[in-house]
Design a protein around this motif. Structure first.
Motif, PDB file in Angstrom:
ATOM      1  N   PHE A  30       0.961   3.648  -9.805  1.00  0.00           N
ATOM      2  CA  PHE A  30       1.491   4.015  -8.201  1.00  0.00           C
ATOM      3  C   PHE A  30       2.883   4.138  -8.210  1.00  0.00           C
ATOM      4  O   PHE A  30       3.540   3.419  -8.172  1.00  0.00           O
ATOM      5  CB  PHE A  30       0.682   2.760  -7.240  1.00  0.00           C
ATOM      6  N   ALA A  33       5.404   2.201 -10.353  1.00  0.00           N
ATOM      7  CA  ALA A  33       4.949   0.963 -10.894  1.00  0.00           C
ATOM      8  C   ALA A  33       3.563   0.993 -11.716  1.00  0.00           C
ATOM      9  O   ALA A  33       2.786   1.579 -11.216  1.00  0.00           O
ATOM     10  CB  ALA A  33       4.553  -0.044  -9.585  1.00  0.00           C
ATOM     11  N   ALA A 174       1.369  -7.083 -13.846  1.00  0.00           N
ATOM     12  CA  ALA A 174       2.621  -7.666 -13.185  1.00  0.00           C
ATOM     13  C   ALA A 174       2.595  -7.206 -11.687  1.00  0.00           C
ATOM     14  O   ALA A 174       2.605  -5.839 -11.396  1.00  0.00           O
ATOM     15  CB  ALA A 174       3.891  -7.223 -13.852  1.00  0.00           C
ATOM     16  N   LYS A 175       2.233  -8.042 -10.782  1.00  0.00           N
ATOM     17  CA  LYS A 175       2.602  -7.678  -9.443  1.00  0.00           C
ATOM     18  C   LYS A 175       1.907  -6.506  -8.820  1.00  0.00           C
ATOM     19  O   LYS A 175       0.791  -6.181  -9.335  1.00  0.00           O
ATOM     20  CB  LYS A 175       4.133  -7.584  -9.108  1.00  0.00           C
ATOM     21  N   THR A 176       2.496  -5.646  -8.272  1.00  0.00           N
ATOM     22  CA  THR A 176       1.767  -4.385  -7.709  1.00  0.00           C
ATOM     23  C   THR A 176       1.925  -3.308  -8.912  1.00  0.00           C
ATOM     24  O   THR A 176       1.436  -2.327  -8.585  1.00  0.00           O
ATOM     25  CB  THR A 176       2.492  -3.537  -6.569  1.00  0.00           C
ATOM     26  N   ALA A 177       2.247  -3.517 -10.022  1.00  0.00           N
ATOM     27  CA  ALA A 177       2.103  -2.791 -11.271  1.00  0.00           C
ATOM     28  C   ALA A 177       0.640  -2.758 -11.809  1.00  0.00           C
ATOM     29  O   ALA A 177       0.171  -1.981 -12.783  1.00  0.00           O
ATOM     30  CB  ALA A 177       3.059  -2.985 -12.205  1.00  0.00           C
ATOM     31  N   ARG A 178      -0.162  -3.329 -11.205  1.00  0.00           N
ATOM     32  CA  ARG A 178      -1.641  -3.507 -11.378  1.00  0.00           C
ATOM     33  C   ARG A 178      -2.218  -2.499 -10.864  1.00  0.00           C
ATOM     34  O   ARG A 178      -2.757  -1.821 -11.707  1.00  0.00           O
ATOM     35  CB  ARG A 178      -2.135  -4.915 -10.747  1.00  0.00           C
ATOM     36  N   ASN A 179      -2.043  -2.202  -9.673  1.00  0.00           N
ATOM     37  CA  ASN A 179      -2.791  -1.100  -8.974  1.00  0.00           C
ATOM     38  C   ASN A 179      -4.013  -0.305  -9.540  1.00  0.00           C
ATOM     39  O   ASN A 179      -5.298  -1.014  -9.704  1.00  0.00           O
ATOM     40  CB  ASN A 179      -1.745   0.142  -8.740  1.00  0.00           C
ATOM     41  N   PHE A 180      -4.103   0.901  -9.884  1.00  0.00           N
ATOM     42  CA  PHE A 180      -5.267   1.621 -10.530  1.00  0.00           C
ATOM     43  C   PHE A 180      -5.505   1.235 -12.044  1.00  0.00           C
ATOM     44  O   PHE A 180      -6.619   1.531 -12.406  1.00  0.00           O
ATOM     45  CB  PHE A 180      -4.984   2.968 -10.610  1.00  0.00           C
TER      46      PHE A 180
ATOM     47  N   ASN B  49      -1.357  -0.719  -1.929  1.00  0.00           N
ATOM     48  CA  ASN B  49      -1.086  -0.398  -3.509  1.00  0.00           C
ATOM     49  C   ASN B  49      -1.397  -1.797  -4.015  1.00  0.00           C
ATOM     50  O   ASN B  49      -1.052  -2.162  -5.404  1.00  0.00           O
ATOM     51  CB  ASN B  49       0.206   0.017  -3.921  1.00  0.00           C
ATOM     52  N   GLY B  50      -2.094  -2.843  -3.415  1.00  0.00           N
ATOM     53  CA  GLY B  50      -2.367  -4.032  -3.861  1.00  0.00           C
ATOM     54  C   GLY B  50      -1.780  -5.322  -3.578  1.00  0.00           C
ATOM     55  O   GLY B  50      -1.282  -6.172  -4.521  1.00  0.00           O
ATOM     56  N   PRO B  65      11.268  -3.570  -9.649  1.00  0.00           N
ATOM     57  CA  PRO B  65      10.346  -2.353  -9.605  1.00  0.00           C
ATOM     58  C   PRO B  65       8.810  -2.684  -9.801  1.00  0.00           C
ATOM     59  O   PRO B  65       7.924  -1.544  -9.485  1.00  0.00           O
ATOM     60  CB  PRO B  65      10.692  -1.643 -10.992  1.00  0.00           C
ATOM     61  N   ASP B  66       8.338  -3.770 -10.020  1.00  0.00           N
ATOM     62  CA  ASP B  66       6.974  -4.083 -10.018  1.00  0.00           C
ATOM     63  C   ASP B  66       6.302  -4.465  -8.738  1.00  0.00           C
ATOM     64  O   ASP B  66       5.333  -4.756  -8.521  1.00  0.00           O
ATOM     65  CB  ASP B  66       6.730  -5.419 -11.110  1.00  0.00           C
ATOM     66  N   ILE B  68       6.246  -3.292  -5.136  1.00  0.00           N
ATOM     67  CA  ILE B  68       6.699  -2.088  -4.076  1.00  0.00           C
ATOM     68  C   ILE B  68       5.733  -1.924  -2.895  1.00  0.00           C
ATOM     69  O   ILE B  68       4.493  -2.656  -3.170  1.00  0.00           O
ATOM     70  CB  ILE B  68       6.914  -0.754  -4.796  1.00  0.00           C
ATOM     71  N   TYR B  83      -1.719 -10.480  -5.058  1.00  0.00           N
ATOM     72  CA  TYR B  83      -2.130  -9.077  -5.820  1.00  0.00           C
ATOM     73  C   TYR B  83      -3.360  -9.081  -6.175  1.00  0.00           C
ATOM     74  O   TYR B  83      -4.107  -9.719  -6.670  1.00  0.00           O
ATOM     75  CB  TYR B  83      -1.110  -9.117  -7.103  1.00  0.00           C
ATOM     76  N   PHE B  84      -3.852  -7.588  -6.021  1.00  0.00           N
ATOM     77  CA  PHE B  84      -5.102  -7.405  -6.441  1.00  0.00           C
ATOM     78  C   PHE B  84      -5.164  -5.830  -6.982  1.00  0.00           C
ATOM     79  O   PHE B  84      -4.023  -5.050  -6.645  1.00  0.00           O
ATOM     80  CB  PHE B  84      -6.194  -7.666  -5.283  1.00  0.00           C
ATOM     81  N   HIS B  85      -6.343  -5.277  -7.361  1.00  0.00           N
ATOM     82  CA  HIS B  85      -6.237  -3.889  -8.011  1.00  0.00           C
ATOM     83  C   HIS B  85      -6.718  -2.852  -6.708  1.00  0.00           C
ATOM     84  O   HIS B  85      -6.959  -3.552  -5.945  1.00  0.00           O
ATOM     85  CB  HIS B  85      -7.050  -3.756  -9.298  1.00  0.00           C
ATOM     86  N   HIS B  86      -6.378  -1.667  -7.084  1.00  0.00           N
ATOM     87  CA  HIS B  86      -6.626  -0.755  -5.968  1.00  0.00           C
ATOM     88  C   HIS B  86      -7.940  -0.588  -5.477  1.00  0.00           C
ATOM     89  O   HIS B  86      -8.190  -0.405  -4.296  1.00  0.00           O
ATOM     90  CB  HIS B  86      -6.335   0.945  -6.634  1.00  0.00           C
TER      91      HIS B  86
END
Lengths: 222, 223
Positions: A30, A33, A174-180, B49-50, B65-66, B68, B83-86
């Protein structure tokens, strides 16, 4: 012994039968990230054509998906927001009619991928009902409210970026690097993961993506 | 006449959010709401975005950068965050767990229809999470930095002309001139810029307005 680890990106990509011209590829991330940059670069080097790429954004600058697009590998993008700052490569190809675009609401995109991974062929959602993005789709009322039928997305290959992995392919992020990344890992015939660090064993209590969804992993550092 | 600034509007929106609410702020002007949370009140900000428990932007040196937000800008996480996924993130939105979604808008219609994602032109379309938010959040509030467009065209209209984001989804409109509830009986002005006559607001609005009996004056902050 199960060991899904590979020595390099090139070794990991070698002999993946699901990577071929015309393949559908899910790409995590995303913005910047959680984008599997090294795997995308490796895919780019394979020189495949007419890929359908499913990813939230369409790349920015000249790296990652933008490089894959610029190399002429992509025939069709499926995404929610292809117009991020610096998405110049995509916008030029789109304007020139060289890449097709399917625009999908972000939550519908995530849910279509989750459905694909969970064996659900289609589902109804209120998102986009009555808007241009529902045109041509079946719709139906439940309890007086309108819903749109959306079809699952299944892919040949998923490229994901994770924080840690073990030899069984268990992943953390890692944090919001999880996303999709976790949902995409579930929805492809072959899931390839680049990870920052290989560890002997991920604590079972903190595994986010269980190894059943992951076929090959490679350590790429930060 | 001095109208409300973007910060004034954000301050008013923040004042209307209940303590303990789970809130999603859209990209752009709605982000300002995070800077005007009244003392002693706690909202949990959701980022599509989670991330739950989104905090303010870090110093440049501390940017990760992780970590955002939906606008791809560096942010922080507050105590109690997660934190969680989309798919989980949008289950929160689409499953009706978000109390308030605050969005910008191009046009809002008297029946609550919203157009805020597509303008005419050659650029590729981009929708992001807007259609999910308006379909799923319990309340949808729209912030308009100006009640009318630059050419004077009303943004609050009888019927939207731009491509819709959702049908009958907006509950309240906050502009630089007024706060307007969208009700089954039409648009009801609950707050009006101090010194502005009801007829002056109606003249800048493309749909009929009713004025609440207890319509309150809105005061621009004196800087």
């Amino acid at each position: 012994m199960i060991d899904k680890r590979f020595e390099s990106v090139a070794a990991l990509l070698d002999g993946v039968a699901d990577l071929h011209d015309g393949a559908t590829v899910l790409v995590g991330g995303f913005g910047d990230a959680g984008v599997p940059e090294r795997l995308i670069a490796g895919l780019c080097a394979l020189g495949l054509r007419d890929l359908t790429v499913v990813s939230n954004n369409a790349g920015a600058g000249e790296h990652g998906l933008a490089a894959l697009l610029a190399a002429g590998c992509v025939g069709r993008m499926v995404c929610s927001f292809p117009r991020s700052a610096g998405s110049v490569v995509f916008e030029e190809l789109y304007a020139a009619g060289k890449v097709a675009l399917e625009i999908v609401p972000q939550g519908t995109l995530a849910e279509r991928i989750r459905a694909g991974g969970a064996g659900v062929p289609a589902f109804y959602t209120a998102t986009a009902y009555g808007t241009p993005l529902a045109e041509g789709k079946e719709s139906r009322e439940f309890d007086g409210r309108g819903y749109v039928l959306e079809h699952a997305i299944r892919a040949d290959v998923a490229l994901v970026h994770a924080a840690t992995a073990d030899r069984w392919g268990n992943l953390t992020y890692a944090k919001t690097a999880r996303n999709f990344n976790p949902v995409m890992a579930m929805a492809a015939r072959t899931t390839l993961a680049e990870v920052r660090e290989l560890v002997p064993m991920v604590d079972p209590e903190v595994v986010v993506t269980p190894g059943i969804f992951v076929h090959r992993v490679v350590e790429v550092g930060r | 006449m001095k109208t409300l600034s973007a910060a004034d509007i954000a301050r008013r929106v923040a004042a209307d959010i209940a303590d303990g609410a789970y809130v999603n702020l859209g990209i752009g002007m709605p982000m300002l709401v995070a800077d005007h949370v009244p003392p002693g009140r706690e909202f949990v900000l959701h980022s599509e975005n989670g991330l739950l428990g989104m905090g303010p932007a870090p110093d440049v040196a501390d940017a990760d950068p992780d970590l955002i937000n939906a606008g791809k800008q560096p942010v922080t996480i507050r105590p109690g965050g997660s934190y969680f996924h989309h798919a989980d993130s949008f289950a929160m939105i689409r499953g009706g767990h978000i109390d308030v979604s605050i969005l910008g808008g191009y046009e809002v219609a008297a029946n609550g229809d919203l157009a805020n994602w597509a303008l005419p032109g050659p650029k590729p379309p981009a929708v992001g999470g807007a259609m999910d938010l308006v379909a799923g959040a319990k309340q949808v509030w729209v912030m308009l930095s100006s009640h009318v467009a630059k050419d004077g065209t009303p943004k609050v209209v009888e019927r939207c002309t731009l491509p819709l984001t959702g049908l009958a989804c907006v509950n309240r409109i906050y502009s630089d001139l007024a706060v307007i509830d969208v009700t089954a009986a039409g648009l009801v002005v609950t707050d009006l810029l101090a010194g502005l006559e009801p007829g002056q607001l109606q003249a800048q609005t493309g749909a009929p307005l009713r004025f609440a009996d207890a319509c309150r004056p809105l005061q621009p902050e004196t800087a």
